[in-house]
Motif scaffolding. Structure first.
Motif, PDB file in Angstrom:
ATOM      1  N   TRP A 189       0.836  -1.194   0.000  1.00  0.00           N
ATOM      2  CA  TRP A 189       0.000   0.000   0.000  1.00  0.00           C
ATOM      3  C   TRP A 189       0.876   1.251   0.000  1.00  0.00           C
ATOM      4  O   TRP A 189       0.607   2.208  -0.736  1.00  0.00           O
ATOM      5  CB  TRP A 189      -0.940  -0.005   1.198  1.00  0.00           C
ATOM      6  N   ALA A 190       1.925   1.259   0.798  1.00  0.00           N
ATOM      7  CA  ALA A 190       2.839   2.404   0.834  1.00  0.00           C
ATOM      8  C   ALA A 190       3.491   2.599  -0.534  1.00  0.00           C
ATOM      9  O   ALA A 190       3.641   3.736  -1.004  1.00  0.00           O
ATOM     10  CB  ALA A 190       3.900   2.201   1.915  1.00  0.00           C
ATOM     11  N   GLU A 191       3.877   1.515  -1.181  1.00  0.00           N
ATOM     12  CA  GLU A 191       4.462   1.606  -2.519  1.00  0.00           C
ATOM     13  C   GLU A 191       3.451   2.171  -3.517  1.00  0.00           C
ATOM     14  O   GLU A 191       3.801   2.998  -4.362  1.00  0.00           O
ATOM     15  CB  GLU A 191       4.949   0.230  -2.984  1.00  0.00           C
ATOM     16  N   TYR A 192       2.213   1.731  -3.402  1.00  0.00           N
ATOM     17  CA  TYR A 192       1.169   2.242  -4.291  1.00  0.00           C
ATOM     18  C   TYR A 192       0.956   3.738  -4.070  1.00  0.00           C
ATOM     19  O   TYR A 192       0.857   4.510  -5.019  1.00  0.00           O
ATOM     20  CB  TYR A 192      -0.147   1.485  -4.084  1.00  0.00           C
ATOM     21  N   GLN A 193       0.904   4.154  -2.810  1.00  0.00           N
ATOM     22  CA  GLN A 193       0.687   5.562  -2.505  1.00  0.00           C
ATOM     23  C   GLN A 193       1.828   6.438  -3.005  1.00  0.00           C
ATOM     24  O   GLN A 193       1.634   7.615  -3.282  1.00  0.00           O
ATOM     25  CB  GLN A 193       0.497   5.765  -0.998  1.00  0.00           C
ATOM     26  N   ALA A 194       3.033   5.865  -3.129  1.00  0.00           N
ATOM     27  CA  ALA A 194       4.186   6.626  -3.599  1.00  0.00           C
ATOM     28  C   ALA A 194       4.146   6.848  -5.120  1.00  0.00           C
ATOM     29  O   ALA A 194       4.885   7.689  -5.632  1.00  0.00           O
ATOM     30  CB  ALA A 194       5.481   5.910  -3.207  1.00  0.00           C
ATOM     31  N   LEU A 195       3.282   6.121  -5.821  1.00  0.00           N
ATOM     32  CA  LEU A 195       3.186   6.280  -7.271  1.00  0.00           C
ATOM     33  C   LEU A 195       2.578   7.631  -7.630  1.00  0.00           C
ATOM     34  O   LEU A 195       1.763   8.183  -6.892  1.00  0.00           O
ATOM     35  CB  LEU A 195       2.319   5.171  -7.875  1.00  0.00           C
TER      36      LEU A 195
ATOM     37  N   PRO B  66       0.080  10.019  -9.926  1.00  0.00           N
ATOM     38  CA  PRO B  66      -1.263   9.733 -10.461  1.00  0.00           C
ATOM     39  C   PRO B  66      -1.212   9.058 -11.834  1.00  0.00           C
ATOM     40  O   PRO B  66      -2.028   8.192 -12.123  1.00  0.00           O
ATOM     41  CB  PRO B  66      -1.912  11.114 -10.541  1.00  0.00           C
ATOM     42  N   GLN B  67      -0.250   9.428 -12.642  1.00  0.00           N
ATOM     43  CA  GLN B  67      -0.131   8.808 -13.968  1.00  0.00           C
ATOM     44  C   GLN B  67       0.252   7.333 -13.847  1.00  0.00           C
ATOM     45  O   GLN B  67      -0.268   6.485 -14.584  1.00  0.00           O
ATOM     46  CB  GLN B  67       0.922   9.538 -14.828  1.00  0.00           C
ATOM     47  N   GLU B  68       1.146   7.014 -12.914  1.00  0.00           N
ATOM     48  CA  GLU B  68       1.532   5.615 -12.715  1.00  0.00           C
ATOM     49  C   GLU B  68       0.354   4.804 -12.176  1.00  0.00           C
ATOM     50  O   GLU B  68       0.142   3.665 -12.592  1.00  0.00           O
ATOM     51  CB  GLU B  68       2.717   5.525 -11.749  1.00  0.00           C
ATOM     52  N   ARG B  69      -0.412   5.410 -11.275  1.00  0.00           N
ATOM     53  CA  ARG B  69      -1.593   4.727 -10.746  1.00  0.00           C
ATOM     54  C   ARG B  69      -2.594   4.473 -11.861  1.00  0.00           C
ATOM     55  O   ARG B  69      -3.197   3.410 -11.934  1.00  0.00           O
ATOM     56  CB  ARG B  69      -2.260   5.563  -9.651  1.00  0.00           C
ATOM     57  N   GLU B  70      -2.797   5.480 -12.700  1.00  0.00           N
ATOM     58  CA  GLU B  70      -3.738   5.344 -13.821  1.00  0.00           C
ATOM     59  C   GLU B  70      -3.334   4.189 -14.730  1.00  0.00           C
ATOM     60  O   GLU B  70      -4.176   3.471 -15.248  1.00  0.00           O
ATOM     61  CB  GLU B  70      -3.775   6.662 -14.605  1.00  0.00           C
ATOM     62  N   GLY B  71      -2.036   3.994 -14.900  1.00  0.00           N
ATOM     63  CA  GLY B  71      -1.544   2.902 -15.736  1.00  0.00           C
ATOM     64  C   GLY B  71      -1.844   1.531 -15.163  1.00  0.00           C
ATOM     65  O   GLY B  71      -1.818   0.531 -15.883  1.00  0.00           O
ATOM     66  N   LEU B  72      -2.142   1.446 -13.875  1.00  0.00           N
ATOM     67  CA  LEU B  72      -2.445   0.163 -13.241  1.00  0.00           C
ATOM     68  C   LEU B  72      -3.908  -0.229 -13.359  1.00  0.00           C
ATOM     69  O   LEU B  72      -4.261  -1.369 -13.089  1.00  0.00           O
ATOM     70  CB  LEU B  72      -2.064   0.208 -11.763  1.00  0.00           C
ATOM     71  N   VAL B  73      -4.762   0.709 -13.739  1.00  0.00           N
ATOM     72  CA  VAL B  73      -6.193   0.434 -13.822  1.00  0.00           C
ATOM     73  C   VAL B  73      -6.457  -0.422 -15.058  1.00  0.00           C
ATOM     74  O   VAL B  73      -6.051  -0.072 -16.161  1.00  0.00           O
ATOM     75  CB  VAL B  73      -7.001   1.749 -13.902  1.00  0.00           C
ATOM     76  N   PRO B  74      -7.138  -1.558 -14.883  1.00  0.00           N
ATOM     77  CA  PRO B  74      -7.455  -2.394 -16.035  1.00  0.00           C
ATOM     78  C   PRO B  74      -8.344  -1.635 -17.020  1.00  0.00           C
ATOM     79  O   PRO B  74      -9.143  -0.788 -16.624  1.00  0.00           O
ATOM     80  CB  PRO B  74      -8.222  -3.573 -15.435  1.00  0.00           C
ATOM     81  N   PRO B  75      -8.222  -1.911 -18.313  1.00  0.00           N
ATOM     82  CA  PRO B  75      -9.003  -1.184 -19.321  1.00  0.00           C
ATOM     83  C   PRO B  75     -10.510  -1.212 -19.081  1.00  0.00           C
ATOM     84  O   PRO B  75     -11.179  -0.225 -19.296  1.00  0.00           O
ATOM     85  CB  PRO B  75      -8.648  -1.890 -20.635  1.00  0.00           C
ATOM     86  N   ALA B  76     -11.061  -2.321 -18.601  1.00  0.00           N
ATOM     87  CA  ALA B  76     -12.506  -2.398 -18.392  1.00  0.00           C
ATOM     88  C   ALA B  76     -12.946  -1.400 -17.326  1.00  0.00           C
ATOM     89  O   ALA B  76     -13.956  -0.737 -17.467  1.00  0.00           O
ATOM     90  CB  ALA B  76     -12.915  -3.807 -17.987  1.00  0.00           C
ATOM     91  N   VAL B  77     -12.187  -1.267 -16.256  1.00  0.00           N
ATOM     92  CA  VAL B  77     -12.508  -0.316 -15.197  1.00  0.00           C
ATOM     93  C   VAL B  77     -12.356   1.096 -15.728  1.00  0.00           C
ATOM     94  O   VAL B  77     -13.183   1.960 -15.496  1.00  0.00           O
ATOM     95  CB  VAL B  77     -11.596  -0.545 -13.964  1.00  0.00           C
ATOM     96  N   ASP B  78     -11.286   1.335 -16.488  1.00  0.00           N
ATOM     97  CA  ASP B  78     -11.030   2.647 -17.053  1.00  0.00           C
ATOM     98  C   ASP B  78     -12.170   3.042 -18.003  1.00  0.00           C
ATOM     99  O   ASP B  78     -12.642   4.169 -17.964  1.00  0.00           O
ATOM    100  CB  ASP B  78      -9.692   2.640 -17.793  1.00  0.00           C
ATOM    101  N   ALA B  79     -12.630   2.117 -18.827  1.00  0.00           N
ATOM    102  CA  ALA B  79     -13.718   2.406 -19.760  1.00  0.00           C
ATOM    103  C   ALA B  79     -14.997   2.740 -19.003  1.00  0.00           C
ATOM    104  O   ALA B  79     -15.733   3.643 -19.366  1.00  0.00           O
ATOM    105  CB  ALA B  79     -13.944   1.223 -20.700  1.00  0.00           C
TER     106      ALA B  79
END
Length: 166
Positions: free
Chosen positions: A140-146, A148-161
């Motif tokens: 979680w700490a590693e995720y929070q350090a990302l 916003p663009q890096e976090r956005e890249g982790l979102v699966p396409p279906a969720v993003d759509a």
């Protein structure tokens, strides 16, 4: 990896709640058959769920102020959970109090679906053995350090759509 990071999104809410909640004893409840419903009356007022906002002490109202707009929509169990937090609030360290306030404010902003998902994630995390929770906190700490663009890249396409449609 992606699923783990997405699951960790709600870990912040769930971990805090897990750390704050006092152990609850399971109480067996008698299983009863539902009684037959009486015929509906046209002018029958809906039952009021207690405690109503006005029944809270001024101190509880102050602590739970972020929840006031939603209070009438909460079921009895949720209200009692929040009242329990408000009762423990005076004994909390100032940093902990500030965190509770921030999380309440964030909770109110969630949709009912996001709240449901957070509750499910909490239940899932509560089942994780304590020795593995440290690993989850680290992730979680590693995720929070990302960024916003890096976090956005982790979102699966279906969720993003879905997000862009609504």
């Amino acid at each position: 990896m992606i699923r783990a990071l997405i699951a960790l999104l709600s870990f912040g809410f769930a971990a805090a709640t897990l750390a704050q909640q006092a152990p609850q004893q399971a109480t067996p409840q008698a299983v009863a058959k539902p009684a037959a419903k009486p015929p509906a009356k046209a002018a029958q007022a809906p039952k009021k769920i207690r405690p109503a906002w006005a029944e809270l002490t001024p101190e509880q109202q102050q602590v739970l102020a972020p929840l006031k707009p939603e209070w009438d929509k909460l079921d009895r169990d949720r209200r009692l959970k929040w009242v329990g937090i408000a009762k423990r609030y005076p004994a909390m360290q100032p940093e902990h109090q500030a965190r509770v306030q921030r999380r309440m404010e964030a909770w109110v902003k969630l949709t009912s679906e996001q709240r449901r998902q957070a509750r499910e994630n909490y239940k899932r995390i509560a089942k994780v053995p304590p020795e593995r929770r440290g690993d989850l906190r680290q992730q979680w700490a590693e995720y929070q350090a990302l960024t916003p663009q890096e976090r956005e890249g982790l979102v699966p396409p279906a969720v993003d759509a879905y997000k862009h449609r609504h």
